[in-house]
Design a protein around this motif. Structure first.
Motif, short mmCIF file in Angstrom:
data_model
loop_
_atom_site.label_atom_id
_atom_site.label_comp_id
_atom_site.label_asym_id
_atom_site.label_seq_id
_atom_site.Cartn_x
_atom_site.Cartn_y
_atom_site.Cartn_z
N LEU A 46 77.21 87.28 53.98
CA LEU A 46 77.47 86.80 55.20
C LEU A 46 79.00 87.06 55.89
O LEU A 46 79.04 87.15 57.23
N LEU A 47 79.70 87.39 54.97
CA LEU A 47 81.20 87.88 55.51
C LEU A 47 81.17 89.02 56.21
O LEU A 47 82.18 89.29 57.02
N MET A 48 80.36 89.94 56.20
CA MET A 48 80.32 91.36 56.67
C MET A 48 79.95 91.30 58.18
O MET A 48 78.99 90.47 58.81
N PRO A 49 80.95 91.93 59.00
CA PRO A 49 80.86 91.67 60.20
C PRO A 49 79.34 92.25 60.72
O PRO A 49 78.82 91.86 61.83
N GLU A 50 78.97 93.35 60.18
CA GLU A 50 77.50 93.75 60.69
C GLU A 50 76.61 93.92 59.40
O GLU A 50 77.13 94.39 58.24
N ILE A 51 75.73 93.20 58.90
CA ILE A 51 74.74 93.15 58.22
C ILE A 51 73.65 94.30 58.21
O ILE A 51 72.80 93.95 59.14
N ARG A 52 73.74 94.96 57.27
CA ARG A 52 72.64 96.15 57.51
C ARG A 52 71.56 95.74 56.47
O ARG A 52 70.31 96.14 56.68
N GLU A 75 79.19 82.16 63.20
CA GLU A 75 78.33 81.23 62.18
C GLU A 75 78.22 81.55 60.86
O GLU A 75 78.22 80.60 59.93
N ARG A 76 78.22 82.88 60.62
CA ARG A 76 78.16 83.35 59.16
C ARG A 76 79.62 83.08 58.53
O ARG A 76 79.54 82.92 57.25
N LEU A 77 80.50 83.16 59.29
CA LEU A 77 81.84 83.02 58.60
C LEU A 77 81.83 81.51 58.28
O LEU A 77 82.57 81.10 57.01
N ILE A 78 81.44 80.61 59.19
CA ILE A 78 81.54 79.18 58.91
C ILE A 78 80.53 78.66 57.59
O ILE A 78 81.13 78.07 56.34
N ILE A 79 79.40 79.34 57.36
CA ILE A 79 78.52 79.22 56.38
C ILE A 79 79.07 79.77 55.26
O ILE A 79 79.15 79.26 53.96
#
Length: 95
Positions: A46-52, A75-79
Motif C-alpha cells: 500500500l505504500l507504493m506511490p503507484e501500484i502496478r 488513503e493507502r498511506l493511512i491504512i
C-alpha cells in the motif's frame, strides 16, 4: 480543522478493531492470516506511490485487498500506518 497524520492512522486502526474485530489478540490467534510478515507486506504494498501489481497476503480476501490497492495514495498511506500498528499490537499480544 484538519487531522494530523497520526490522528488519521489512529482513526483507521480503531476502525479496523471496531468494525472488523482485528485486535492484536485476533491477529495473534490467527497465524494462518498474520504470520510471516503478512501485515507488513500488506503495508509495503500500500505504500507504493503507484501500484502496478497488488501483492495479496496469503489467505486474505482477494477482492477486499484489491479494493484497498485502488484507494488514493493518501488513503493507502493511512491504512498502511494502521497495518503497522496492527503488527505491533499482534507482537504485544504474543508476549
Amino acid at each position: 480543522m484538519k487531522k494530523s497524520g497520526i490522528e488519521l492512522i489512529s482513526d483507521e486502526r480503531q476502525k479496523q478493531i471496531e468494525k472488523h474485530g482485528f485486535t492484536g489478540e485476533h491477529h495473534a490467534n490467527h497465524p494462518e492470516w498474520y504470520d510471516n510478515r503478512q501485515l507488513i507486506q500488506a503495508a509495503e504494498t500500500l505504500l507504493m506511490p503507484e501500484i502496478r501489481s497488488c501483492f495479496i497476503p496469503v489467505n486474505w480476501d482477494v477482492e477486499w485487498f484489491e479494493r484497498l490497492c485502488k484507494k488514493s495514495y493518501k488513503e493507502r498511506l493511512i491504512i498502511a500506518g494502521a497495518l503497522i500498528a496492527a503488527e505491533i499490537d499482534r507482537l504485544e499480544s504474543l508476549k
